[in-house]
Design an enzyme around this catalytic site. Sequence first.
Site, PDB file in Angstrom:
ATOM      1  N   GLY A   9       0.857  -1.187   0.000  1.00 17.28           N
ATOM      2  CA  GLY A   9       0.000   0.000   0.000  1.00 17.28           C
ATOM      3  C   GLY A   9       0.882   1.222   0.000  1.00 17.28           C
ATOM      4  O   GLY A   9       2.093   1.113  -0.210  1.00 17.28           O
ATOM      5  N   THR A  10       0.264   2.384   0.229  1.00 18.42           N
ATOM      6  CA  THR A  10       1.058   3.610   0.219  1.00 18.42           C
ATOM      7  C   THR A  10       2.085   3.604   1.350  1.00 18.42           C
ATOM      8  O   THR A  10       3.136   4.200   1.247  1.00 18.42           O
ATOM      9  CB  THR A  10       0.153   4.835   0.397  1.00 18.42           C
ATOM     10  OG1 THR A  10      -0.767   4.549   1.443  1.00 18.42           O
ATOM     11  CG2 THR A  10      -0.602   5.173  -0.872  1.00 18.42           C
ATOM     12  N   TYR A  11       1.760   2.921   2.443  1.00 16.43           N
ATOM     13  CA  TYR A  11       2.618   2.897   3.627  1.00 16.43           C
ATOM     14  C   TYR A  11       3.870   2.049   3.425  1.00 16.43           C
ATOM     15  O   TYR A  11       4.910   2.298   3.984  1.00 16.43           O
ATOM     16  CB  TYR A  11       1.823   2.349   4.805  1.00 16.43           C
ATOM     17  CG  TYR A  11       1.191   1.013   4.468  1.00 16.43           C
ATOM     18  CD1 TYR A  11       1.923  -0.165   4.574  1.00 16.43           C
ATOM     19  CD2 TYR A  11      -0.125   0.930   3.989  1.00 16.43           C
ATOM     20  CE1 TYR A  11       1.364  -1.378   4.214  1.00 16.43           C
ATOM     21  CE2 TYR A  11      -0.685  -0.283   3.633  1.00 16.43           C
ATOM     22  CZ  TYR A  11       0.076  -1.431   3.741  1.00 16.43           C
ATOM     23  OH  TYR A  11      -0.460  -2.633   3.369  1.00 16.43           O
ATOM     24  N   GLY A  12       3.735   0.966   2.611  1.00 15.58           N
ATOM     25  CA  GLY A  12       4.846   0.036   2.472  1.00 15.58           C
ATOM     26  C   GLY A  12       4.361  -1.335   2.066  1.00 15.58           C
ATOM     27  O   GLY A  12       3.371  -1.450   1.335  1.00 15.58           O
ATOM     28  N   VAL A  38       3.640  -5.666   3.074  1.00 16.20           N
ATOM     29  CA  VAL A  38       3.382  -6.651   4.122  1.00 16.20           C
ATOM     30  C   VAL A  38       3.864  -8.027   3.655  1.00 16.20           C
ATOM     31  O   VAL A  38       3.584  -8.434   2.522  1.00 16.20           O
ATOM     32  CB  VAL A  38       1.890  -6.720   4.490  1.00 16.20           C
ATOM     33  CG1 VAL A  38       1.663  -7.687   5.644  1.00 16.20           C
ATOM     34  CG2 VAL A  38       1.349  -5.335   4.846  1.00 16.20           C
ATOM     35  N   ASP A  74     -11.164   3.934   9.359  1.00 14.54           N
ATOM     36  CA  ASP A  74     -10.992   3.304   8.045  1.00 14.54           C
ATOM     37  C   ASP A  74     -11.499   1.863   8.064  1.00 14.54           C
ATOM     38  O   ASP A  74     -10.835   0.951   7.573  1.00 14.54           O
ATOM     39  CB  ASP A  74      -9.524   3.358   7.618  1.00 14.54           C
ATOM     40  CG  ASP A  74      -9.333   3.040   6.140  1.00 14.54           C
ATOM     41  OD1 ASP A  74     -10.306   3.183   5.368  1.00 14.54           O
ATOM     42  OD2 ASP A  74      -8.224   2.636   5.754  1.00 14.54           O
TER      43      ASP A  74
END
Lengths: 342, 276
Positions: free
Chosen positions: A29-32, A34, A154
């Site tokens: 995702g935008t965060y990184g 998994v 969210d």
Amino acid sequence: MDRTYHNKKDALRLKIEDKYKVQGFINSGTYGEVYKAHSLKTNKEFAIKVFKLDKGGDYSSSAFSQSACREITITREINHENIVHLEEVIIEPKERKIAIVFDYSEYDLLQILHSHGLAHPNRIPMHEFIMKSILYQLLNGLAYLHANWILHRDLKPANILIMKDGTVKIGDLGLARFFQEPIQPLINGDKVVVTIWYRAPELLLGAKHYTKAVDMWAIGCIFAELIITKPLFKGEEAKMENKKQIPFQRDQLKKIFEILGVPTKQQWNDIDHLPESKNLKGFGDYKNTFESYMKQNAPTWNSKSGFDLLTRMLIYDPKRRITAEEALDHPYFKEEPLPVMK
Amino acid sequence: MTANYWESSQALKWKLTKEELEENRKEDLKYMTEREYWHLNYYCCNVAFKIGRSMQLRQKIIATALTYFRRFYSRNSFRGSEPLLVLTTCIYVATKIEEYPLHIKNVVDEAKNAVGETLFKFDCANVAEFEFYLMEEMDFYLIVHHSYRTLVKLMSDLKLPISSIQQAWWVTNDVYRTDIPLLYPPHIIAIAVIFLVSVLIPDANKYKDKIKEWFIGLNVDMTEIVEISQEIINFYELWTDFNEKNIYGIFKKLRVSSSYNDNNNTTKAHNEKKKK
């Protein structure tokens, strides 16, 4: 600079690969990203969330984004069976790497819904007992978050994790935050919150403050989705055209109004005070068709109390919308089939 | 848990004992007196309060930062570390955790202003790097409960004069210069502060019976209250001869690293400052 302390710590610190064997990529995702991994010591499975380096090689900026900080702080502090458990945080300062180790979940709710819905031409309804147990655990986790002054902000099927033993856990607290005596209004900093299909009408109409009711609207949408095995309000997101102006989400509101009717002043007293309420005029005259819509899309589902609970979660006025605590006490959960915690 | 102190990480993971703290302090006390140790700590706290004032930060942010700072030095020694880098990073992290995020550069610039360039030799990259170490040292438990809210609530229940409320607030700020927040629950600290302040009220006799009755009604362990009060009094005693001028001498005692050989520079800068 005296680096005695730094050096002492660097010598002691273990890297991700010293403790875990990475087995595969799960998603990004935008965060990184998994990864699925297992502990070298206990062989137990984990999901490792590795944060993308904030601004790459810029060593003078912080590697801990506000969202990473929130997720770490909140999941580290809380302890509840229906909320994803943080095992540990691993850092590698030289690589500016942050990795959060969570319990591994076999499925998320999106996959489960997919197997019942989209994957089959004639949707397979979910068993009432399973549906109720998932909803009950979700509400149980959310009631705990809300009692601790945490908003999730969210909630959506992809963020709801189902463990091997059937336990439901609320995941991805990257947007979660405290709402007790906030220093800045909650809208500051993160302007667009909650995936559009699950976004509460007050947010769509430009409300400045998030409340617990925003999470409850999302739960209502998810509950309906469990029943009809497809998203209830599947609107088209209006994209940002310029950075200064947040677009008005006309289509999403239209999807809601088509089923629940256009909100009246009687249903929602403060509606005229919302920044975007002037836009309401352009919608025409939709009536509430919720009951017939549900009958049509889930002909075999006929729980009266279940429908009552659902309508209470989707009340327009956030002040009147049912709370997680109240929902847990609803007759729906007291009649057969009774929900279980696993 | 964030609603209930007793289930919080502060109570379960970060409530320390005096013995632990004294044991950890031994390393520093090989190189400095206990008084010097505390004066160095007070100096760093002064810097934090100064930054808080100039950036108009809420007291709670500074309280959180100083709690991190004391936690850090409950497991490490001043010697071999960089207290002002630790402190600046504590403030930077506290602004994020307390949901008042600031740009790292603003915090670093303010710290430089507050300390002066002689002692403050750090830049944004140092703080961004040290953020990792601080988070790790906190074991990623970053939520801190404070006593301000309980204090205000109890003070308004008690209806003490405004001047006492102000005084209690100041004393609470000073508590963050000590290890008290690591040792006792926040509401007990609030009660101890009220206990101490109630003795100092100008016309104390007028309030004597009311306060006495109130304390009886609280049903708390009075030995703890007296203990905290005593520690606050100890702090004020150590504080009496605090002088920022002596700080350079103490900072010199912290160095371990051989790569850090700007001994002369600091002395020179110190002398220059003296001339001013």
